[in-house]
Design an enzyme around this catalytic site. Structure first.
Site, PDB file in Angstrom:
ATOM      1  N   LEU A   1       4.606  -3.355  12.268  1.00  0.00           N
ATOM      2  CA  LEU A   1       6.020  -3.082  12.015  1.00  0.00           C
ATOM      3  C   LEU A   1       6.482  -1.827  12.732  1.00  0.00           C
ATOM      4  O   LEU A   1       7.605  -1.768  13.233  1.00  0.00           O
ATOM      5  CB  LEU A   1       6.261  -2.957  10.507  1.00  0.00           C
ATOM      6  CG  LEU A   1       7.702  -2.663  10.096  1.00  0.00           C
ATOM      7  CD1 LEU A   1       8.641  -3.792  10.507  1.00  0.00           C
ATOM      8  CD2 LEU A   1       7.793  -2.414   8.585  1.00  0.00           C
TER       9      LEU A   1
ATOM     10  N   THR B   1       4.613   8.008  17.608  1.00  0.00           N
ATOM     11  CA  THR B   1       3.345   8.653  17.279  1.00  0.00           C
ATOM     12  C   THR B   1       2.285   7.619  16.953  1.00  0.00           C
ATOM     13  O   THR B   1       2.575   6.521  16.473  1.00  0.00           O
ATOM     14  CB  THR B   1       3.491   9.605  16.074  1.00  0.00           C
ATOM     15  OG1 THR B   1       3.549   8.840  14.863  1.00  0.00           O
ATOM     16  CG2 THR B   1       4.734  10.473  16.201  1.00  0.00           C
TER      17      THR B   1
ATOM     18  N   ASP C   1      -2.209  12.205  13.361  1.00  0.00           N
ATOM     19  CA  ASP C   1      -2.952  11.726  12.204  1.00  0.00           C
ATOM     20  C   ASP C   1      -2.162  12.181  10.989  1.00  0.00           C
ATOM     21  O   ASP C   1      -2.115  13.381  10.685  1.00  0.00           O
ATOM     22  CB  ASP C   1      -4.360  12.310  12.197  1.00  0.00           C
ATOM     23  CG  ASP C   1      -5.159  11.948  10.950  1.00  0.00           C
ATOM     24  OD1 ASP C   1      -4.592  11.311  10.036  1.00  0.00           O
ATOM     25  OD2 ASP C   1      -6.346  12.311  10.886  1.00  0.00           O
TER      26      ASP C   1
ATOM     27  N   ASN D   1       5.914   5.092   8.413  1.00  0.00           N
ATOM     28  CA  ASN D   1       5.438   3.719   8.489  1.00  0.00           C
ATOM     29  C   ASN D   1       3.919   3.596   8.444  1.00  0.00           C
ATOM     30  O   ASN D   1       3.391   2.576   8.005  1.00  0.00           O
ATOM     31  CB  ASN D   1       5.963   3.080   9.785  1.00  0.00           C
ATOM     32  CG  ASN D   1       5.239   1.795  10.119  1.00  0.00           C
ATOM     33  OD1 ASN D   1       5.505   0.752   9.533  1.00  0.00           O
ATOM     34  ND2 ASN D   1       4.299   1.869  11.059  1.00  0.00           N
TER      35      ASN D   1
ATOM     36  N   SER E   1       7.356   1.353   2.211  1.00  0.00           N
ATOM     37  CA  SER E   1       6.453   1.110   1.100  1.00  0.00           C
ATOM     38  C   SER E   1       6.137  -0.380   1.057  1.00  0.00           C
ATOM     39  O   SER E   1       5.880  -1.000   2.084  1.00  0.00           O
ATOM     40  CB  SER E   1       7.080   1.612  -0.207  1.00  0.00           C
ATOM     41  OG  SER E   1       6.184   1.461  -1.286  1.00  0.00           O
TER      42      SER E   1
ATOM     43  N   TYR F   1      -4.474   0.915  -2.444  1.00  0.00           N
ATOM     44  CA  TYR F   1      -3.236   0.703  -1.684  1.00  0.00           C
ATOM     45  C   TYR F   1      -2.018   0.757  -2.599  1.00  0.00           C
ATOM     46  O   TYR F   1      -1.048   1.471  -2.325  1.00  0.00           O
ATOM     47  CB  TYR F   1      -3.305  -0.643  -0.960  1.00  0.00           C
ATOM     48  CG  TYR F   1      -2.062  -1.003  -0.189  1.00  0.00           C
ATOM     49  CD1 TYR F   1      -1.807  -0.435   1.054  1.00  0.00           C
ATOM     50  CD2 TYR F   1      -1.144  -1.916  -0.693  1.00  0.00           C
ATOM     51  CE1 TYR F   1      -0.661  -0.769   1.768  1.00  0.00           C
ATOM     52  CE2 TYR F   1      -0.008  -2.255   0.008  1.00  0.00           C
ATOM     53  CZ  TYR F   1       0.237  -1.680   1.245  1.00  0.00           C
ATOM     54  OH  TYR F   1       1.376  -2.017   1.945  1.00  0.00           O
TER      55      TYR F   1
ATOM     56  N   LYS G   1       1.285   3.247  -3.038  1.00  0.00           N
ATOM     57  CA  LYS G   1       2.662   2.774  -2.894  1.00  0.00           C
ATOM     58  C   LYS G   1       3.494   3.052  -4.147  1.00  0.00           C
ATOM     59  O   LYS G   1       4.694   3.345  -4.041  1.00  0.00           O
ATOM     60  CB  LYS G   1       2.666   1.283  -2.561  1.00  0.00           C
ATOM     61  CG  LYS G   1       2.084   0.954  -1.187  1.00  0.00           C
ATOM     62  CD  LYS G   1       2.795   1.678  -0.061  1.00  0.00           C
ATOM     63  CE  LYS G   1       2.317   1.228   1.311  1.00  0.00           C
ATOM     64  NZ  LYS G   1       2.973   1.969   2.413  1.00  0.00           N
TER      65      LYS G   1
ATOM     66  N   THR H   1       2.688  -9.362  10.524  1.00  0.00           N
ATOM     67  CA  THR H   1       2.108  -8.277  11.309  1.00  0.00           C
ATOM     68  C   THR H   1       0.595  -8.419  11.194  1.00  0.00           C
ATOM     69  O   THR H   1       0.089  -9.457  10.775  1.00  0.00           O
ATOM     70  CB  THR H   1       2.559  -6.912  10.767  1.00  0.00           C
ATOM     71  OG1 THR H   1       2.050  -6.747   9.427  1.00  0.00           O
ATOM     72  CG2 THR H   1       4.081  -6.811  10.718  1.00  0.00           C
TER      73      THR H   1
END
Length: 289
Positions: A14, A32, A56, A83, A134, A148, A152, A183
């Site tokens: 994304l 980046t 990073d 992102n 998110s 994960y 979020k 993705t």
């Protein structure tokens, strides 16, 4: 007027789709990635419209440097898109402390680090947008995604607080919460699944089977999501959360219905811990005021 964006995780998925949409729109971009060589094609195509830097997001000093690089290169920074992120599927019991922390560091502290770095710049400008990518996973719980989704959920709470704090000086903050998108997220998430212990087959095993059938057939179109992000960056009437995708909306509504029923079923227990004679209206009026 051309805006200046900084997008974390611009190399693929994304983030890359948003980066390309921003550049096609004519805005300026600081792209980046951990490996900036992955961004060379953007530089070749768009020249001075794009600047590239290694980042990073788990490194707070690197976040500060990336924001300073954006300001030094383009004179200002109008939109930050947080992102960068990833998820690995595994039962919590089979997730090592190191793997759990790595996901929290990237998915949550990466957002915090960039927001901390950019806030003085946007506050000084009296304008700016912070768009945190998110997931509907920040509203629900899914077996196998303990690290994960913990991150979020934290992003959602952080976004709400930051949005209220920053509103007074013109900075808008929103958490965008997509469902499944086409993705590489699902492939990465599936790629690290360990041999699942039998006791977790009914829960985590069911999710891995779902992913196996779902990857490549997700509802979300990254290109359409990118267009929504472009639109959000020009709006001042942002909600703190925005679900994207029919699947995200469906899962959220299902989960909220269960929560609402549980709250009603347990209301007597919830209120039983108040001091006798407490006047809740005083608290409610202060909160509304």
């Amino acid at each position: 007027m051309s805006r200046t964006w900084l997008i974390t995780g611009s190399a693929n998925g994304l983030g890359r789709t948003i980066a390309e949409a921003v550049l096609r729109h004519g805005d300026r971009l600081v792209a980046t990635a951990r490996n900036p060589q992955q961004l060379s094609a953007l530089k070749e195509q768009y020249g001075d419209q794009v600047a590239i830097t290694a980042l990073d997001v788990t490194d707070a000093a690197a976040a500060d440097a990336a924001v300073q690089f954006a300001v030094d290169t383009f004179g200002r920074l109008d939109v930050l898109v947080n992102n960068a992120g990833y998820g690995n599927v595994a039962p919590f019991e089979q997730t090592t402390p190191e793997a759990f922390k790595a996901q929290i560091d990237t998915n949550f502290y990466g957002v915090v680090n960039l927001a901390r770095a950019v806030m003085p710049v946007m506050r000084g400008q009296r304008s700016g947008h912070i768009i945190n990518i998110s997931s509907v996973g920040g509203r629900i719980g899914t077996p196998g995604l303990s690290a994960y989704q913990s991150a979020k959920w934290a992003v959602g709470g952080f976004t709400e607080v930051l949005a209220m704090e920053a509103a007074a000086f013109g900075v808008k903050v929103i958490a965008v919460e997509p469902g499944g998108m086409r993705t590489n997220w699902g492939q990465v998430a599936r790629g690290s699944v360990p041999a699942i212990m039998p006791d977790y087959e009914p829960s985590v095993g069911a999710i891995t089977n779902l992913l196996k059938a779902y990857v490549g057939k997700e509802f979300g179109d990254p290109g359409k999501v990118a267009q929504v992000i472009l639109d959000l960056a020009s709006r001042t009437d942002l909600p703190p959360h925005l679900l994207l995708g029919s699947d995200a909306l469906h899962m959220y509504k299902q989960t909220e219905a269960v929560r609402s029923k549980a709250a009603a079923d347990w209301e007597t227990v919830s209120t039983s811990t108040d001091f006798e004679g407490s006047d809740f209206s005083v608290f409610a009026n202060r909160m509304e005021g």
